[in-house]
Motif scaffolding. Structure first.
Motif, PDB file in Angstrom:
ATOM      1  N   ILE A 310      92.373 -44.331  17.368  1.00  5.59           N
ATOM      2  CA  ILE A 310      90.998 -44.231  16.875  1.00  5.59           C
ATOM      3  C   ILE A 310      90.110 -45.031  17.810  1.00  5.59           C
ATOM      4  O   ILE A 310      90.297 -46.244  17.974  1.00  5.59           O
ATOM      5  N   GLY A 311      89.157 -44.361  18.446  1.00  8.05           N
ATOM      6  CA  GLY A 311      88.179 -45.046  19.292  1.00  8.05           C
ATOM      7  C   GLY A 311      87.015 -45.535  18.453  1.00  8.05           C
ATOM      8  O   GLY A 311      86.472 -44.792  17.636  1.00  8.05           O
ATOM      9  N   VAL A 312      86.646 -46.799  18.642  1.00 12.38           N
ATOM     10  CA  VAL A 312      85.601 -47.432  17.827  1.00 12.38           C
ATOM     11  C   VAL A 312      84.511 -47.956  18.747  1.00 12.38           C
ATOM     12  O   VAL A 312      84.785 -48.708  19.691  1.00 12.38           O
ATOM     13  N   ASP A 313      83.273 -47.550  18.477  1.00 11.97           N
ATOM     14  CA  ASP A 313      82.106 -48.042  19.204  1.00 11.97           C
ATOM     15  C   ASP A 313      81.346 -49.001  18.295  1.00 11.97           C
ATOM     16  O   ASP A 313      80.950 -48.633  17.180  1.00 11.97           O
ATOM     17  N   THR A 314      81.148 -50.230  18.762  1.00 11.26           N
ATOM     18  CA  THR A 314      80.486 -51.263  17.975  1.00 11.26           C
ATOM     19  C   THR A 314      78.983 -51.194  18.178  1.00 11.26           C
ATOM     20  O   THR A 314      78.501 -51.189  19.314  1.00 11.26           O
ATOM     21  N   ASN A 315      78.239 -51.171  17.077  1.00  7.69           N
ATOM     22  CA  ASN A 315      76.785 -51.084  17.127  1.00  7.69           C
ATOM     23  C   ASN A 315      76.173 -52.157  16.231  1.00  7.69           C
ATOM     24  O   ASN A 315      76.888 -52.917  15.570  1.00  7.69           O
ATOM     25  N   ALA A 316      74.854 -52.209  16.229  1.00  6.69           N
ATOM     26  CA  ALA A 316      74.162 -53.272  15.504  1.00  6.69           C
ATOM     27  C   ALA A 316      74.285 -53.131  13.999  1.00  6.69           C
ATOM     28  O   ALA A 316      74.170 -54.127  13.276  1.00  6.69           O
ATOM     29  N   ASP A 317      74.520 -51.919  13.481  1.00  8.11           N
ATOM     30  CA  ASP A 317      74.563 -51.736  12.035  1.00  8.11           C
ATOM     31  C   ASP A 317      75.750 -50.909  11.559  1.00  8.11           C
ATOM     32  O   ASP A 317      75.873 -50.655  10.363  1.00  8.11           O
ATOM     33  N   HIS A 318      76.620 -50.465  12.459  1.00  7.96           N
ATOM     34  CA  HIS A 318      77.767 -49.674  12.021  1.00  7.96           C
ATOM     35  C   HIS A 318      78.810 -49.581  13.125  1.00  7.96           C
ATOM     36  O   HIS A 318      78.534 -49.863  14.298  1.00  7.96           O
ATOM     37  N   ALA A 321      83.462 -44.271  14.755  1.00  5.38           N
ATOM     38  CA  ALA A 321      84.894 -44.097  15.039  1.00  5.38           C
ATOM     39  C   ALA A 321      85.235 -42.619  15.052  1.00  5.38           C
ATOM     40  O   ALA A 321      84.663 -41.813  14.307  1.00  5.38           O
ATOM     41  N   TRP A 322      86.213 -42.264  15.891  1.00  2.69           N
ATOM     42  CA  TRP A 322      86.694 -40.886  15.983  1.00  2.69           C
ATOM     43  C   TRP A 322      88.188 -40.926  16.286  1.00  2.69           C
ATOM     44  O   TRP A 322      88.648 -41.677  17.117  1.00  2.69           O
ATOM     45  N   ARG A 323      88.900 -40.069  15.580  1.00  2.45           N
ATOM     46  CA  ARG A 323      90.356 -39.963  15.761  1.00  2.45           C
ATOM     47  C   ARG A 323      90.657 -39.043  16.922  1.00  2.45           C
ATOM     48  O   ARG A 323      90.140 -37.928  17.003  1.00  2.45           O
ATOM     49  N   LEU A 324      91.522 -39.494  17.859  1.00  2.00           N
ATOM     50  CA  LEU A 324      91.921 -38.715  19.025  1.00  2.00           C
ATOM     51  C   LEU A 324      93.432 -38.546  19.033  1.00  2.00           C
ATOM     52  O   LEU A 324      94.170 -39.453  18.618  1.00  2.00           O
ATOM     53  N   ASP A 367      98.321 -43.801  10.716  1.00  2.00           N
ATOM     54  CA  ASP A 367      99.440 -44.385  11.462  1.00  2.00           C
ATOM     55  C   ASP A 367      99.162 -44.362  12.964  1.00  2.00           C
ATOM     56  O   ASP A 367      99.976 -43.901  13.767  1.00  2.00           O
ATOM     57  N   VAL A 368      97.995 -44.869  13.361  1.00  2.00           N
ATOM     58  CA  VAL A 368      97.590 -44.899  14.761  1.00  2.00           C
ATOM     59  C   VAL A 368      97.027 -46.280  15.084  1.00  2.00           C
ATOM     60  O   VAL A 368      96.770 -47.103  14.193  1.00  2.00           O
ATOM     61  N   SER A 369      96.835 -46.522  16.374  1.00  2.00           N
ATOM     62  CA  SER A 369      96.228 -47.757  16.845  1.00  2.00           C
ATOM     63  C   SER A 369      94.705 -47.622  16.861  1.00  2.00           C
ATOM     64  O   SER A 369      94.160 -46.546  16.609  1.00  2.00           O
ATOM     65  N   ILE A 370      94.029 -48.718  17.187  1.00  2.00           N
ATOM     66  CA  ILE A 370      92.580 -48.757  17.261  1.00  2.00           C
ATOM     67  C   ILE A 370      92.184 -49.240  18.648  1.00  2.00           C
ATOM     68  O   ILE A 370      92.745 -50.210  19.165  1.00  2.00           O
ATOM     69  N   ALA A 371      91.226 -48.564  19.259  1.00  2.00           N
ATOM     70  CA  ALA A 371      90.710 -48.934  20.580  1.00  2.00           C
ATOM     71  C   ALA A 371      89.294 -49.473  20.426  1.00  2.00           C
ATOM     72  O   ALA A 371      88.442 -48.825  19.801  1.00  2.00           O
ATOM     73  N   ASP A 450      78.867 -41.727  18.463  1.00  2.00           N
ATOM     74  CA  ASP A 450      80.092 -40.960  18.230  1.00  2.00           C
ATOM     75  C   ASP A 450      80.726 -40.544  19.549  1.00  2.00           C
ATOM     76  O   ASP A 450      81.953 -40.621  19.721  1.00  2.00           O
ATOM     77  N   ALA A 451      79.897 -40.074  20.477  1.00  2.00           N
ATOM     78  CA  ALA A 451      80.419 -39.685  21.781  1.00  2.00           C
ATOM     79  C   ALA A 451      80.997 -40.885  22.526  1.00  2.00           C
ATOM     80  O   ALA A 451      82.005 -40.763  23.233  1.00  2.00           O
ATOM     81  N   ALA A 452      80.391 -42.054  22.359  1.00  2.00           N
ATOM     82  CA  ALA A 452      80.927 -43.260  22.998  1.00  2.00           C
ATOM     83  C   ALA A 452      82.293 -43.629  22.430  1.00  2.00           C
ATOM     84  O   ALA A 452      83.163 -44.108  23.167  1.00  2.00           O
ATOM     85  N   SER A 453      82.503 -43.405  21.135  1.00  2.00           N
ATOM     86  CA  SER A 453      83.821 -43.689  20.561  1.00  2.00           C
ATOM     87  C   SER A 453      84.893 -42.784  21.157  1.00  2.00           C
ATOM     88  O   SER A 453      86.041 -43.210  21.353  1.00  2.00           O
ATOM     89  N   VAL A 454      84.540 -41.534  21.468  1.00  2.00           N
ATOM     90  CA  VAL A 454      85.492 -40.646  22.141  1.00  2.00           C
ATOM     91  C   VAL A 454      85.807 -41.166  23.537  1.00  2.00           C
ATOM     92  O   VAL A 454      86.957 -41.165  23.980  1.00  2.00           O
ATOM     93  N   ALA A 455      84.774 -41.622  24.254  1.00  2.00           N
ATOM     94  CA  ALA A 455      84.988 -42.166  25.592  1.00  2.00           C
ATOM     95  C   ALA A 455      85.878 -43.403  25.551  1.00  2.00           C
ATOM     96  O   ALA A 455      86.763 -43.591  26.409  1.00  2.00           O
ATOM     97  N   ILE A 456      85.687 -44.252  24.552  1.00  2.00           N
ATOM     98  CA  ILE A 456      86.510 -45.453  24.417  1.00  2.00           C
ATOM     99  C   ILE A 456      87.958 -45.073  24.134  1.00  2.00           C
ATOM    100  O   ILE A 456      88.901 -45.635  24.711  1.00  2.00           O
TER     101      ILE A 456
END
Length: 543
Positions: A310-318, A321-324, A367-371, A450-456
């Motif tokens: 799961i790619g996670v993009d950190t923002n000021a208020d949320h 995340a997106w599952r890959l 059952d996945v890791s977090i990026a 959301d697109a940044a979470s995919v890139a991560i």
């Protein structure tokens, strides 16, 4: 040709688990005598800690082990050998922290001086680029910045000289609380309220543990049934109500979180450090227990990537995340975990903790890791870097990225979830460029985050951020779009065209390799009468 101005992107790595545990609980059932003894002990030891910190700062970088031993002997006469050890260790930790903060401040000043000097060298009104700022807008602004440049250079020279001389500026009790004394109205405090907070912050009631001793700590001893006792300093030995100069509190403690783990350590006489402090606003005394734990065994990076992540993009208020999957393809819909960073620190902490809990529960179900990104806004909060963008500076200054990552790693280790850390360079920019539009549809609006979470996530999996290149739009053997799906690195022919399968091109009928239909030459008759028609026969190829 690659852009030579792009910085090198570091390889992803698996984050190490926490190295320590800290739990806190309130001391319940305290008597009036307890509430008198604890402030007396804390004030006495606090005054010794202030004097010891002053001596340590005076020694500077010339401090050695002999001076440490001399300071400890002087403190032992006024307290005890164990209290003296705790005070000197806390003093060294505070002095080292101040040195690190001083170095960070120097780097911040250097960045500001460099930015202003560059902008002053540009013509007035010169437009900047994405990677370099331009000149200032007006001559008045240019003049004001020349004055600010001299101010920053003076500060930088002073800080460098202090660092070379080993001078640090420390205020026991906190610099912000010390400054509030000179402006009580703005702090909304009365003099009595400020004095209570100031005294409570400067008290010293903490002691490190020692393995092999009874209950893991001889100075502040807490038994497995919740009884708390303190070794009194020599001048306050007359307040003892137990043998060997100890004072046993009437109040008791009970750890609800990790209580069994703490009880096991105490029963085995393993080291546990304690700190007793007063919350002035609530009027409650609290006890914090902490101990070190072996670093959590991290799984190899290949294992963390096995089932996708799961790619996670950190923002000021949320969190976006997106599952890959393991090939880097987004699965399902994006998710967003919102939190609010406005309000007191306890409210902000609860908001972040709740958002992380929902994220971790989703990762455990999948059952996945977090990026996550290895964010650090230390060099990007200056007003010289962003100029008049005050709102943006306030935005990134309010994001607790360091605390957030530490809390995420700690909570993930408790659930057995692996955290993969990636370089944050260009994730938002390249994610929006390559993924925002393809992942948007009539029923789903994909945001830049959301697109940044995919890139991560793709960077954590070892894939490039961009999608696979599509073939030419009018190629006869391959149509547009089929190469945009990601294939594994070991897949043979992943960059080739699709194989040609015999059979009808419509694929409505299963292909049959044993029977191939060919058509004869056309028998169309040009300018034929209207009542005539033609039939196109097929010939069978036989042996």
């Amino acid at each position: 040709m690659a852009d030579s101005t792009l910085r090198t992107i570091e390889a992803p790595f698996v984050a190490l688990g926490p190295s320590g545990v800290a739990i806190r609980t309130s001391i319940k059932g305290m008597s009036q005598r307890d509430r008198k003894v604890l402030p007396l002990v804390g004030a006495h030891l606090g005054s010794l800690a202030c004097a010891d910190l002053k001596a340590r700062c005076r020694a500077g970088t010339d401090h050695d082990s002999d001076q440490w031993a001399e300071r400890k002997r002087a403190l032992t006469q006024e307290s005890s050998s164990r209290w003296a050890g705790s005070i000197t260790k806390a003093t060294h930790d505070q002095w080292s922290l101040s040195r690190r903060a001083q170095l960070a401040h120097i780097h911040n000043l250097e960045a500001g001086v460099h930015t202003i000097a560059h902008r002053l060298s540009q013509p007035v009104g010169e437009k900047g680029t994405k990677r370099a700022p331009g000149g200032y807008r007006t001559k008045q602004e240019w003049f004001q910045k020349t004055r600010r440049l001299h101010v920053l250079e003076d500060r930088l020279e002073r800080e460098r000289s202090d660092r070379d001389a080993g001078v640090v500026h420390v205020a026991r009790g906190g610099k912000q609380l010390a400054r509030n004394r000179h402006n009580l109205e703005a702090a909304q405090l009365g003099e009595y309220e400020w004095r209570r907070r100031w005294d409570a912050e400067r008290w010293f009631l903490q002691a490190d543990g020692e393995s092999g001793k009874r209950f893991g700590n001889e100075t502040i001893r807490v038994s497995s049934d919740g009884e708390v006792s303190i070794k009194l300093p020599a001048p306050l030995a007359h307040l003892a109500n137990a043998p060997r100069g100890r004072y046993v509190l009437d109040g008791r403690i009970n750890f609800r979180h990790r209580g069994e783990e703490w009880a096991d350590r105490v029963s085995a006489n393993r080291a546990v450090a304690y700190r007793i402090h007063l919350d002035v606003d609530r009027g409650r005394w609290y006890l914090t227990a902490s101990w070190t734990i072996p670093p959590v065994q991290t799984v190899p990076l290949t294992v963390a990537r096995a089932n996708g992540l799961i790619g996670v993009d950190t923002n000021a208020d949320h969190f976006a995340a997106w599952r890959l999957d393991e090939h880097g393809n987004p699965m399902g819909d994006p998710r967003r975990f919102f939190y609010d960073l406005d309000g007191p620190a306890t409210y902000r902490d609860a908001q972040v903790r709740h958002a992380l809990t929902r994220l971790l529960h989703w990762a455990r179900r999948e059952d996945v890791s977090i990026a996550i990104e290895d964010l650090d806004f230390g060099a990007k909060k200056t007003r010289e870097k962003h100029g008049r963008r005050k709102q943006f500076r306030k935005l990134i200054s309010g994001m607790p990225v360091a605390k957030l990552r530490a809390r995420l790693v700690s909570m993930a280790a408790a659930l057995g979830i692996t955290i993969v850390v990636v370089d944050p360079a260009y994730t938002s920019r390249w994610g929006a460029e390559h993924w925002q539009k393809p992942l948007s549809s009539k029923n789903r609006k994909t945001t830049r985050h959301d697109a940044a979470s995919v890139a991560i996530g793709r960077r954590a999996l070892g894939h490039r951020v961009r999608r696979r290149t599509a073939p030419p739009p009018h190629d006869q053997s391959d149509r547009v779009g089929h190469r945009t799906a990601q294939a594994g690195h070991g897949t043979r022919g992943r960059e080739e065209t699709r194989p040609r399968f015999p059979g009808p091109r419509t694929r409505s009928v299963s292909p049959n390799a044993a029977r191939t239909r060919v058509t004869s030459a056309s028998t169309t008759v040009r300018d034929a009468p209207v009542d005539q028609f033609w039939v196109q026969d097929s010939l069978l190829l036989t042996d």
